[in-house]
Design a protein around this motif. Structure first.
Motif, PDB file in Angstrom:
ATOM      1  N   GLU A  10       4.516   1.545  18.535  1.00 34.38           N
ATOM      2  CA  GLU A  10       3.538   1.525  17.446  1.00 34.38           C
ATOM      3  C   GLU A  10       4.228   1.649  16.097  1.00 34.38           C
ATOM      4  O   GLU A  10       3.845   0.984  15.124  1.00 34.38           O
ATOM      5  CB  GLU A  10       2.528   2.666  17.643  1.00 34.38           C
ATOM      6  CG  GLU A  10       1.625   2.478  18.861  1.00 34.38           C
ATOM      7  CD  GLU A  10       0.752   3.688  19.131  1.00 34.38           C
ATOM      8  OE1 GLU A  10       0.932   4.711  18.436  1.00 34.38           O
ATOM      9  OE2 GLU A  10      -0.111   3.611  20.025  1.00 34.38           O
ATOM     10  N   ALA A  11       5.259   2.501  16.052  1.00 31.62           N
ATOM     11  CA  ALA A  11       6.014   2.657  14.808  1.00 31.62           C
ATOM     12  C   ALA A  11       6.747   1.368  14.444  1.00 31.62           C
ATOM     13  O   ALA A  11       6.855   1.009  13.267  1.00 31.62           O
ATOM     14  CB  ALA A  11       7.011   3.807  14.939  1.00 31.62           C
ATOM     15  N   GLN A  14       4.320  -1.034  12.816  1.00 29.98           N
ATOM     16  CA  GLN A  14       4.071  -0.648  11.432  1.00 29.98           C
ATOM     17  C   GLN A  14       5.275  -0.970  10.555  1.00 29.98           C
ATOM     18  O   GLN A  14       5.141  -1.419   9.416  1.00 29.98           O
ATOM     19  CB  GLN A  14       3.751   0.852  11.351  1.00 29.98           C
ATOM     20  CG  GLN A  14       3.418   1.344   9.937  1.00 29.98           C
ATOM     21  CD  GLN A  14       2.208   0.641   9.355  1.00 29.98           C
ATOM     22  OE1 GLN A  14       1.150   0.568   9.981  1.00 29.98           O
ATOM     23  NE2 GLN A  14       2.362   0.100   8.146  1.00 29.98           N
ATOM     24  N   ARG A  17       5.345  -4.570   9.492  1.00 30.33           N
ATOM     25  CA  ARG A  17       4.426  -4.829   8.383  1.00 30.33           C
ATOM     26  C   ARG A  17       4.998  -4.307   7.070  1.00 30.33           C
ATOM     27  O   ARG A  17       4.906  -4.967   6.033  1.00 30.33           O
ATOM     28  CB  ARG A  17       3.066  -4.189   8.675  1.00 30.33           C
ATOM     29  CG  ARG A  17       2.293  -4.886   9.805  1.00 30.33           C
ATOM     30  CD  ARG A  17       0.854  -4.391   9.876  1.00 30.33           C
ATOM     31  NE  ARG A  17       0.785  -3.020  10.389  1.00 30.33           N
ATOM     32  CZ  ARG A  17       0.674  -2.724  11.679  1.00 30.33           C
ATOM     33  NH1 ARG A  17       0.646  -3.687  12.588  1.00 30.33           N
ATOM     34  NH2 ARG A  17       0.591  -1.467  12.068  1.00 30.33           N
ATOM     35  N   ASN A  18       5.598  -3.116   7.115  1.00 31.21           N
ATOM     36  CA  ASN A  18       6.173  -2.525   5.897  1.00 31.21           C
ATOM     37  C   ASN A  18       7.305  -3.385   5.335  1.00 31.21           C
ATOM     38  O   ASN A  18       7.405  -3.591   4.123  1.00 31.21           O
ATOM     39  CB  ASN A  18       6.702  -1.119   6.176  1.00 31.21           C
ATOM     40  CG  ASN A  18       5.603  -0.117   6.431  1.00 31.21           C
ATOM     41  OD1 ASN A  18       4.433  -0.372   6.110  1.00 31.21           O
ATOM     42  ND2 ASN A  18       5.954   1.028   7.002  1.00 31.21           N
ATOM     43  N   SER A  35      13.531   3.897   6.967  1.00 30.58           N
ATOM     44  CA  SER A  35      12.804   3.878   8.248  1.00 30.58           C
ATOM     45  C   SER A  35      13.645   4.429   9.385  1.00 30.58           C
ATOM     46  O   SER A  35      13.125   5.072  10.294  1.00 30.58           O
ATOM     47  CB  SER A  35      12.371   2.445   8.574  1.00 30.58           C
ATOM     48  OG  SER A  35      11.449   1.964   7.625  1.00 30.58           O
TER      49      SER A  35
END
Length: 234
Positions: A10-11, A14, A17-18, A35
């Motif tokens: 899930e990370a 994300q 997208r970031n 990150s």
């Protein structure tokens, strides 16, 4: 420590997208480093090191020890990133390195390891991000404690770097396209100035720019910028 792969997946989604939301190449690089610290268990600092024709360049850093470590590898021409760069010259070169415990002897990099210990680095892992001609880039993760990066963490770092490499390639492409658009705009504006000032046709105006570029060994965009700059003096 085992990675919770569902949460990590899930990370990663994300993160993708970031990274794609970043508006500049430097923003993408900085987000990759930040990150790694945020997502990888035990990671106290992270950075992206480029080796350009044998010279070490820090492209992004998150944490105090990153730039000092990069500088050491550059000064000594020794360290895990240099080995990755050399290894990538072969078809079967390694793409990942892991130093489980920097507090112990490191025969492969004796000078770098001793200096890294003084910086407070206990363990390191790193993953190849890209290669281009003689350029090489790697994402490096640092921990203050020995044994921070096990096989699970190494895999997590590799997955993170894979996402980062895609975003970085995309950012580099966008950066190149934007640069090309700016070049075309500058040349078009310079041609317009020459056409108006000297009553030239479009082809003749471009020939003037091209001839100056060739005679003086100056990039066409730079010639165009000079013409645009001279506009206010006329």
């Amino acid at each position: 420590m085992a990675v919770e792969w569902r949460e990590f997946a899930e990370a990663m989604a994300q993160l993708a997208r970031n990274l794609l939301a970043q508006e500049s190449l430097q923003g993408t690089l900085d987000e990759i480093a930040a990150s790694a610290v945020r997502l990888v268990e035990g990671c106290d600092a992270a950075g992206i090191l480029a080796i350009r024709k044998g010279r070490a360049v820090t492209l992004a850093s998150c944490g105090e020890m990153v730039e000092a470590s990069d500088r050491l590898q550059g000064e000594l021409a020794e360290g895990p990133c240099f080995d990755l760069a050399r290894g990538m010259k072969g078809a079967d070169g390694e793409r990942v390195f892991r130093i489980a415990d920097l507090t112990g002897p490191q025969p492969t990099w004796p000078r770098f390891a001793a200096a890294a210990r003084d910086l407070g680095i206990g363990s390191m892992t790193g993953v190849l991000l890209y290669t281009h001609d003689e350029d090489f880039g790697a994402l490096n993760l640092y921990s203050r404690r020995p044994g921070a990066f096990g096989e699970d963490i190494e895999t997590a770092g590799w997955l993170l770097a894979s996402h980062a490499a895609v975003a970085l390639a995309d950012a580099r492409t966008i950066d190149q396209l934007e640069d090309a658009m700016k070049t075309r705009h500058a040349i078009g504006e310079a041609m317009g100035i020459l056409m108006e000032r000297h009553k030239l046709s479009e082809d003749d105006a471009f020939d003037v720019l091209r001839r100056i570029s060739q005679q003086h060994n100056i990039k066409l965009r730079d010639v165009a910028q000079r013409v645009r700059g001279d506009r206010g003096d006329q």
